[in-house]
Design a protein around this motif. Structure first.
Motif, PDB file in Angstrom:
ATOM      1  N   THR A  91     -12.402 -12.041 -42.971  1.00  0.00           N
ATOM      2  CA  THR A  91     -12.011 -13.450 -42.899  1.00  0.00           C
ATOM      3  C   THR A  91     -10.575 -13.616 -43.396  1.00  0.00           C
ATOM      4  OG1 THR A  91     -14.303 -14.125 -43.231  1.00  0.00           O
ATOM      5  CG2 THR A  91     -12.601 -15.785 -43.666  1.00  0.00           C
ATOM      6  N   GLN A  92     -10.249 -12.940 -44.483  1.00  0.00           N
ATOM      7  CA  GLN A  92      -8.914 -12.998 -45.073  1.00  0.00           C
ATOM      8  C   GLN A  92      -7.856 -12.541 -44.072  1.00  0.00           C
ATOM      9  OE1 GLN A  92      -7.548 -14.302 -47.449  1.00  0.00           O
ATOM     10  NE2 GLN A  92      -6.013 -13.060 -48.433  1.00  0.00           N
ATOM     11  N   THR A  93      -8.121 -11.451 -43.391  1.00  0.00           N
ATOM     12  CA  THR A  93      -7.170 -10.950 -42.399  1.00  0.00           C
ATOM     13  C   THR A  93      -7.001 -11.956 -41.265  1.00  0.00           C
ATOM     14  OG1 THR A  93      -7.692  -8.664 -42.938  1.00  0.00           O
ATOM     15  CG2 THR A  93      -6.675  -9.050 -40.801  1.00  0.00           C
ATOM     16  N   GLY A  94      -8.102 -12.521 -40.815  1.00  0.00           N
ATOM     17  CA  GLY A  94      -8.026 -13.539 -39.766  1.00  0.00           C
ATOM     18  C   GLY A  94      -7.208 -14.744 -40.194  1.00  0.00           C
ATOM     19  N   LEU A  95      -7.403 -15.190 -41.421  1.00  0.00           N
ATOM     20  CA  LEU A  95      -6.622 -16.328 -41.927  1.00  0.00           C
ATOM     21  C   LEU A  95      -5.142 -15.985 -41.996  1.00  0.00           C
ATOM     22  CD1 LEU A  95      -8.975 -17.548 -44.802  1.00  0.00           C
ATOM     23  CD2 LEU A  95      -8.447 -18.776 -42.673  1.00  0.00           C
ATOM     24  N   GLY A  96      -4.846 -14.761 -42.393  1.00  0.00           N
ATOM     25  CA  GLY A  96      -3.447 -14.339 -42.459  1.00  0.00           C
ATOM     26  C   GLY A  96      -2.815 -14.290 -41.077  1.00  0.00           C
ATOM     27  N   GLN A  98      -3.623 -16.057 -38.584  1.00  0.00           N
ATOM     28  CA  GLN A  98      -3.493 -17.431 -38.109  1.00  0.00           C
ATOM     29  C   GLN A  98      -2.470 -18.231 -38.921  1.00  0.00           C
ATOM     30  OE1 GLN A  98      -7.409 -19.108 -38.301  1.00  0.00           O
ATOM     31  NE2 GLN A  98      -8.176 -17.898 -36.595  1.00  0.00           N
ATOM     32  N   SER A  99      -1.878 -17.611 -39.926  1.00  0.00           N
ATOM     33  CA  SER A  99      -0.910 -18.259 -40.821  1.00  0.00           C
ATOM     34  C   SER A  99      -1.504 -19.455 -41.549  1.00  0.00           C
ATOM     35  CB  SER A  99       0.353 -18.670 -40.059  1.00  0.00           C
ATOM     36  OG  SER A  99       0.974 -17.529 -39.509  1.00  0.00           O
ATOM     37  N   SER A 100      -2.781 -19.374 -41.909  1.00  0.00           N
ATOM     38  CA  SER A 100      -3.430 -20.415 -42.711  1.00  0.00           C
ATOM     39  C   SER A 100      -3.148 -20.108 -44.181  1.00  0.00           C
ATOM     40  CB  SER A 100      -4.935 -20.433 -42.447  1.00  0.00           C
ATOM     41  OG  SER A 100      -5.205 -20.702 -41.106  1.00  0.00           O
ATOM     42  N   ALA A 103      -5.488 -21.343 -47.369  1.00  0.00           N
ATOM     43  CA  ALA A 103      -6.792 -20.675 -47.390  1.00  0.00           C
ATOM     44  C   ALA A 103      -6.619 -19.173 -47.613  1.00  0.00           C
ATOM     45  CB  ALA A 103      -7.538 -20.941 -46.086  1.00  0.00           C
ATOM     46  N   HIS A 104      -5.575 -18.585 -47.029  1.00  0.00           N
ATOM     47  CA  HIS A 104      -5.310 -17.154 -47.162  1.00  0.00           C
ATOM     48  C   HIS A 104      -5.017 -16.775 -48.613  1.00  0.00           C
ATOM     49  CE1 HIS A 104      -4.077 -13.190 -45.728  1.00  0.00           C
ATOM     50  NE2 HIS A 104      -2.935 -13.309 -46.385  1.00  0.00           N
ATOM     51  N   LEU A 107      -8.297 -17.304 -50.783  1.00  0.00           N
ATOM     52  CA  LEU A 107      -9.286 -16.247 -50.559  1.00  0.00           C
ATOM     53  C   LEU A 107      -8.783 -14.914 -51.108  1.00  0.00           C
ATOM     54  CD1 LEU A 107     -12.024 -15.383 -49.524  1.00  0.00           C
ATOM     55  CD2 LEU A 107     -11.035 -15.188 -47.223  1.00  0.00           C
TER      56      LEU A 107
END
Length: 134
Positions: A91-96, A98-100, A103-104, A107
């Motif tokens: 999830t962390q990688t996905g947020l990163g 997506q430039s969120s 949340a990044h 987390l």
């Protein structure tokens, strides 16, 4: 003759080593993230690469937890915790990606805490009086 406690000790040691390395990776990630937040754009590639190193180590941690669980079926928390950390890492990688950022970062801090808690608990594990599974 199979000695249940010596086999358990090896599995516990494997979990400890892999979890400690993963925990160190969270600290490296935090350092690289801090450099990025300070404007060091050259840190973005190492930060991204290190994310995959962390995921790989957590995957190895899950394998170590499975081996430990297979030796002592009552010991489920390392597998549950490692699986949860792996899910959070993905999830962390996905947020990163997506430039969120908010949340990044949040987390990332949580992952550091989760991995630290797992390492501390892994170092408190004792294998005395373990029985070999049937």
């Amino acid at each position: 003759m199979h000695n249940a406690s010596s086999g358990g000790r090896g599995r516990v040691m494997l979990l400890r080593v892999v979890a400690a390395l993963a925990c160190l990776e969270t600290l490296v990630q935090g350092l690289l993230a801090g450099m990025l937040l300070n404007g060091d754009v050259d840190s973005v590639d190492p930060h991204g690469l290190n994310a995959y190193v962390f995921e790989f180590l957590v995957l190895l941690q899950v394998v170590a937890a499975v081996l430990l669980w297979r030796h002592n079926r009552r010991l489920t928390w390392p597998l549950k915790a490692s699986g949860g950390i792996l899910l959070a890492a993905f999830t962390q990688t996905g947020l990163g990606l997506q430039s969120s950022l908010a949340a990044h970062v949040a987390l990332g801090v949580a992952l550091c805490g989760m991995e630290t808690a797992l390492v501390l608990r892994a170092f408190m594990l004792r294998t005395e009086n373990w029985t070999t599974p049937a």
